[in-house]
Design an enzyme around this catalytic site. Sequence first.
Site, PDB file in Angstrom:
ATOM      1  N   LYS A 201      -7.538  48.972  62.063  1.00 39.54           N
ATOM      2  CA  LYS A 201      -7.197  50.300  62.780  1.00 39.54           C
ATOM      3  C   LYS A 201      -8.798  50.643  63.089  1.00 39.54           C
ATOM      4  CE  LYS A 201      -6.004  54.226  64.097  1.00 39.54           C
ATOM      5  NZ  LYS A 201      -5.375  55.252  63.340  1.00 39.54           N
ATOM      6  N   CYS A 255      -9.678  60.355  65.190  1.00 36.56           N
ATOM      7  CA  CYS A 255      -9.458  58.969  65.280  1.00 36.56           C
ATOM      8  C   CYS A 255     -10.888  58.434  65.763  1.00 36.56           C
ATOM      9  CB  CYS A 255      -8.330  58.177  65.788  1.00 36.56           C
ATOM     10  SG  CYS A 255      -6.930  58.274  64.604  1.00 36.56           S
TER      11      CYS A 255
END
Length: 396
Positions: A201, A255
């Site tokens: 990720k 993010c």
Amino acid sequence: MNKINVYGLGYIGLPTASLLASKGYEVLGIDVSAKVVDTINEGNVHIVEPDLDVLVRSVVNSKKLSAALQPTPADVHIIAVPTPFKDNHEPDVSYVEAAANTICDVLEVGNLVILESTSPVGSTEMISDIIKKRLPNVSPIYVAHSPERVIPGRVLHELIENDRVIGGVDDQSTNVAIEFYQSFVNGEVIATNARTAEMCKLTENSFRDVNIAFANELSLICDKLDINVWELVKLANHHPRVNILQPGPGVGGHCIAVDPWFIVSADPEHAKLIHQARLVNDAKPQWVIEKILTCAKQFTQPTIACLGAAFKADIDDLRESPSLNIIKQLQQKNAGDLVVVEPNVKAIEGLKLISLEQAINEADIIVILVDHKEFKKLTAAQLQDKYVIDTKGILN
């Protein structure tokens, strides 16, 4: 696995809890905010996401979803709490640690604990260690990481349709977690280990950050060389193997503006390109501010209208928003009479929100910071008597 606890009812936790409830699971959402808990139990939402309000109302009315400040025993425990970074760009895993300790109060043999929060490498093992230390005689407990891969505006769709990477602290944990995700995910569910899943990720978002930095760096160079960067990118992208992203005022969100720092923090010696991309993107808001201040000097007290405060188009999310950063700094510098157009939120503390029509009528300087759909309808003719700083290329 019939009962599920979801810890953290934000932009990922609430959609996840609601979706699982719609699949027949009995879901309890746990949050530290009494206001959030009360809002959800009333069948309402505190965040904007397409169709989420309808889904929450439905699953709350059907008694499949409820919210509370403290957990009760469950079969699956999903952690979806924030993982920000500190002032020194070191990762802050205190929310994850707190959630793990809270889970220990209700953990039972055979439970599955899943970390969905985007976290630095080693976080899943940390959770496992906390559980083993707190509950040495409760075994087996399965612990795995499955990072979310959704985009605001399409969360409910992508939670089901996107591929999922599943990494357990051991093979059994991986297999149990895969079985759970296969019960509601249509995308491919791919097995790995916890550390690789965590790094996956971080890598995905760092890849995007580096590519955005390339576009933003091009915009700085083109400005100096008197070249239209929007035309340049369009022309370059006609090459069959070139796909340059669009420049903007910086990078925001929970993010892309955060995750690369986790890699830099883990190995600063080798993460040179990733680090430089962060510096480029974090510096872009200041470059925009200097543009605005230079323009404002032509007036005694100009009215400056900033179009957009969210971190990306057509959402209400202000987290790590470069647009909001620019607006706040302009306010501090008292560059003029500052007004903001943000159609996706009702209010922003300390800022004056007005309509787009009012902004066009009153402003001397128009700053386009976000390409919301409402702003994309603007034409150069509508703004011909204004000073316009277009950071998103809407008018090109």
